[in-house]
Design a protein around this motif. Structure first.
Motif, PDB file in Angstrom:
ATOM      1  N   UNK A  60       0.846  -1.184   0.000  1.00 23.77           N
ATOM      2  CA  UNK A  60       0.000   0.000   0.000  1.00 23.77           C
ATOM      3  C   UNK A  60       0.885   1.238   0.000  1.00 23.77           C
ATOM      4  N   UNK A  61       0.452   2.254  -0.730  1.00 23.50           N
ATOM      5  CA  UNK A  61       1.226   3.493  -0.789  1.00 23.50           C
ATOM      6  C   UNK A  61       0.270   4.639  -1.078  1.00 23.50           C
ATOM      7  N   UNK A  62       0.759   5.848  -0.898  1.00 23.46           N
ATOM      8  CA  UNK A  62      -0.078   7.005  -1.202  1.00 23.46           C
ATOM      9  C   UNK A  62       0.721   8.037  -1.963  1.00 23.46           C
ATOM     10  N   UNK A  63       0.009   8.763  -2.828  1.00 23.86           N
ATOM     11  CA  UNK A  63       0.574   9.888  -3.570  1.00 23.86           C
ATOM     12  C   UNK A  63      -0.251  11.104  -3.170  1.00 23.86           C
ATOM     13  N   UNK A  64       0.278  11.881  -2.251  1.00 20.44           N
ATOM     14  CA  UNK A  64      -0.489  13.022  -1.733  1.00 20.44           C
ATOM     15  C   UNK A  64      -0.782  14.057  -2.820  1.00 20.44           C
ATOM     16  N   UNK A  65       0.130  14.210  -3.754  1.00 20.62           N
ATOM     17  CA  UNK A  65      -0.072  15.194  -4.825  1.00 20.62           C
ATOM     18  C   UNK A  65      -1.280  14.827  -5.686  1.00 20.62           C
TER      19      UNK A  65
END
Length: 117
Positions: A66-71
């Motif tokens: 799992x990962x996130x791309x805040x942009x």
């Protein structure tokens, strides 16, 4: 608040898929995001969650990331080495913390993942 889950599909055993959860009306970087899955006739189960840490169920640990791309206000679930038992509808949800389902307030519509043997 809307969550849009996508990226599901049909894949052979051992294959990979990447699920995306795009949010509108909420800034995901301030929340925990969970991925859950449900097979018809069974209870929904937690798969993974990201807050300041990441969490995985034993059944997917070492295969899913799992990962996130805040942009992009998006959270991803990279699924590798898929097995037929991973077949389910996958949902993303936002909450104040990783944990039981009742901690999650907003849910996406789900995306179907089917792994053929």
């Amino acid at each position: 608040v809307q969550l849009q889950a996508s990226g599901g599909g049909l894949v052979q055993t051992g294959g990979s898929l990447r699920l995306s959860c795009v949010a509108s009306g909420v800034n995901l970087k301030y929340y925990s995001i969970g991925w859950f899955r449900q097979v018809p006739g069974k209870e929904r189960e937690g798969v993974s969650c990201i807050s300041s840490n990441t969490y995985y169920s034993d059944s997917v640990k070492g295969r899913f990331t799992i990962s996130r791309d805040n942009a992009k206000n998006t959270v991803y679930l990279q699924m590798n080495s898929l097995k037929p038992e991973d077949t389910a509808v996958y949902y993303c949800a936002t909450g104040e913390a990783c944990g039981p389902e009742n901690l999650f307030d907003y849910w996406g519509q789900g995306t179907q993942v089917t792994v053929s043997s």
